[in-house]
Scaffold this active site. Structure first.
Site, PDB file in Angstrom:
ATOM      1  N   ASP A  11       9.869 -12.198 -33.738  1.00 45.32           N
ATOM      2  CA  ASP A  11      11.061 -11.842 -34.495  1.00 45.32           C
ATOM      3  C   ASP A  11      11.019 -12.413 -35.917  1.00 45.32           C
ATOM      4  O   ASP A  11      11.842 -12.073 -36.751  1.00 45.32           O
ATOM      5  CB  ASP A  11      12.292 -12.416 -33.760  1.00 45.32           C
ATOM      6  N   GLY A  70      25.716  -9.162 -34.798  1.00 45.13           N
ATOM      7  CA  GLY A  70      25.851  -9.144 -33.340  1.00 45.13           C
ATOM      8  C   GLY A  70      26.417 -10.486 -32.924  1.00 45.13           C
ATOM      9  O   GLY A  70      27.015 -11.194 -33.732  1.00 45.13           O
ATOM     10  N   ASN A  71      26.193 -10.842 -31.677  1.00 46.91           N
ATOM     11  CA  ASN A  71      26.620 -12.170 -31.238  1.00 46.91           C
ATOM     12  C   ASN A  71      25.921 -13.221 -32.098  1.00 46.91           C
ATOM     13  O   ASN A  71      26.517 -14.187 -32.557  1.00 46.91           O
ATOM     14  CB  ASN A  71      26.293 -12.328 -29.757  1.00 46.91           C
ATOM     15  N   MET A 144      33.758 -10.185 -30.519  1.00 48.89           N
ATOM     16  CA  MET A 144      34.598  -9.627 -31.579  1.00 48.89           C
ATOM     17  C   MET A 144      35.660  -8.675 -31.019  1.00 48.89           C
ATOM     18  O   MET A 144      36.753  -8.562 -31.592  1.00 48.89           O
ATOM     19  CB  MET A 144      33.711  -8.927 -32.620  1.00 48.89           C
ATOM     20  N   GLY A 191      25.516  -5.147 -32.450  1.00 44.29           N
ATOM     21  CA  GLY A 191      26.757  -4.893 -31.700  1.00 44.29           C
ATOM     22  C   GLY A 191      28.010  -4.728 -32.544  1.00 44.29           C
ATOM     23  O   GLY A 191      28.738  -3.734 -32.403  1.00 44.29           O
ATOM     24  N   ASN A 195      29.399  -0.965 -33.924  1.00 43.57           N
ATOM     25  CA  ASN A 195      30.566  -0.510 -33.162  1.00 43.57           C
ATOM     26  C   ASN A 195      31.924  -0.769 -33.794  1.00 43.57           C
ATOM     27  O   ASN A 195      32.906  -0.182 -33.359  1.00 43.57           O
ATOM     28  CB  ASN A 195      30.553  -1.159 -31.768  1.00 43.57           C
TER      29      ASN A 195
HETATM   30  P1  AMP Z   1      24.562  -7.872 -29.888  1.00 43.49           P
HETATM   31  O1  AMP Z   1      24.324  -9.345 -29.961  1.00 43.49           O
HETATM   32  O2  AMP Z   1      23.934  -7.109 -31.006  1.00 43.49           O
HETATM   33  O3  AMP Z   1      24.254  -7.290 -28.523  1.00 43.49           O
HETATM   34  O4  AMP Z   1      26.132  -7.671 -30.085  1.00 43.49           O
HETATM   35  C1  AMP Z   1      27.046  -8.091 -29.096  1.00 43.49           C
HETATM   36  C2  AMP Z   1      28.396  -8.280 -29.732  1.00 43.49           C
HETATM   37  O5  AMP Z   1      28.831  -7.070 -30.352  1.00 43.49           O
HETATM   38  C3  AMP Z   1      29.493  -8.600 -28.749  1.00 43.49           C
HETATM   39  O6  AMP Z   1      29.540  -9.984 -28.469  1.00 43.49           O
HETATM   40  C4  AMP Z   1      30.720  -8.155 -29.496  1.00 43.49           C
HETATM   41  O7  AMP Z   1      31.183  -9.244 -30.289  1.00 43.49           O
HETATM   42  C5  AMP Z   1      30.232  -7.074 -30.435  1.00 43.49           C
HETATM   43  N1  AMP Z   1      30.756  -5.735 -30.113  1.00 43.49           N
HETATM   44  C6  AMP Z   1      30.262  -4.820 -29.251  1.00 43.49           C
HETATM   45  N2  AMP Z   1      31.027  -3.706 -29.250  1.00 43.49           N
HETATM   46  C7  AMP Z   1      32.021  -3.914 -30.154  1.00 43.49           C
HETATM   47  C8  AMP Z   1      33.157  -3.162 -30.623  1.00 43.49           C
HETATM   48  N3  AMP Z   1      33.407  -1.948 -30.171  1.00 43.49           N
HETATM   49  N4  AMP Z   1      33.954  -3.726 -31.557  1.00 43.49           N
HETATM   50  C9  AMP Z   1      33.711  -4.965 -32.030  1.00 43.49           C
HETATM   51  N5  AMP Z   1      32.672  -5.730 -31.636  1.00 43.49           N
HETATM   52  C10 AMP Z   1      31.840  -5.228 -30.709  1.00 43.49           C
END
Ligand code: AMP
Length: 261
Positions: A11, A70-71, A144, A191, A195
């Site tokens: 990464d 994302g997280n 979020m 995420g 979204n």
């Molecule tokens: P990732 O680490 O890229 O998998 O992102 C995960 C994070 O995306 C979750 O912990 C949420 O905080 C955020 N997330 C996913 N869907 C949504 C949404 N519809 N609105 C706001 N935040 C979202």
């Protein structure tokens, strides 16, 4: 499985193009000799997003600020396909406020906690990684979606955490624009970036003076990879679905074609 080839796709590799003056920490030179430097993370997705950007915008010359929200959250400045700088550093703790990681803080806080409150390295590690960010400030959640839901119920700590997150993203976008020597593309990915139309709208608010103008309708109805900038925006604003798995598979396929596997 001794006969199955194992491939490591790092990464951090995408960020090896970051120049020394940007990847070296201004501590003693010994740190550099010890290998302490800004490695950066989310590189596999940044590589994917810049390739995707070429295809979607049908252009090769782009100077991009890519927001992987994302997280774990980070931002990278990408000149065509070269990483110029990124917000995460020696570890994924640096940079933006995140789900439960603090992002950049004054290192003096750590010394203060050690000296005044006798906290151990293990306790501080746990605090910085798992009890900070959205979760630490809201006291409720690192997600979020929950924060936005609590904001609609007027929860003051959730509101503060939301405002801090948006502020942290905007502040870092500004820093990346400052070092890119040109700026024509803004990408939202991962995420939250993919979204949350609300986060994209709040982050773009006030960036009109640098040519970032979002199309509210396209932003709200966005699904999948999509251009969400308004016709009068001088900056292309893209949403790209994070696809690290695709990028890894592509690299393995390339290795096979080159007879390396
Ligand atoms: P990732 O680490 O890229 O998998 O992102 C995960 C994070 O995306 C979750 O912990 C949420 O905080 C955020 N997330 C996913 N869907 C949504 C949404 N519809 N609105 C706001 N935040 C979202």
């Amino acid at each position: 499985m001794p006969n199955i080839p194992q491939v490591g796709v790092f990464d951090t590799s995408f960020h090896t193009t970051i120049p020394d003056y940007a990847n070296t920490y201004p501590g003693p030179y010994l740190w550099k000799e010890l290998g302490i430097k800004r490695f950066g993370f989310h590189g596999i997705n940044y590589e994917y997003c810049s390739a995707r950007c070429s295809v979607l915008l049908k252009k090769d010359e782009f100077k991009t600020v890519c927001c992987h929200l994302g997280n774990g959250s980070s931002i990278a400045a990408i000149d065509h396909t070269h990483s110029i700088d990124t917000s995460m550093g020696f570890t994924p703790l640096e940079g933006l406020m995140m789900g439960s990681r603090c992002g950049s803080i004054d290192p003096g806080i750590i010394l203060f906690l050690e000296q005044q409150y006798h906290q151990s390295p293990e306790e501080i590690f746990k605090t910085l990684n798992y009890e900070s960010g959205l979760k630490g400030i809201s006291g409720s959640s690192n997600d979020m979606r929950d924060i936005i839901d609590l904001c609609s119920k007027n929860d003051p700590r959730a509101k503060l955490s939301f405002e801090m997150y948006v502020y942290s993203v905007k502040r870092n976008i500004g820093a990346m624009i400052g070092i890119l020597n040109g700026f024509n593309t803004l990408i939202f990915t991962a995420g939250i970036g993919e979204n949350s139309a609300l986060i994209r709208q709040k982050v773009c608010q006030g960036l009109q003076h640098v040519g970032v103008i979002i199309d509210e309708q396209k932003n709200l109805s966005c699904s999948g990879d999509k251009l969400i900038s308004s016709g009068c925006s001088s900056i292309d604003i893209l949403v790209v679905k994070a696809q690290e798995d695709w990028c890894i598979a592509h690299k393995i396929s390339e290795m096979r074609s080159n007879g390396l596997l």
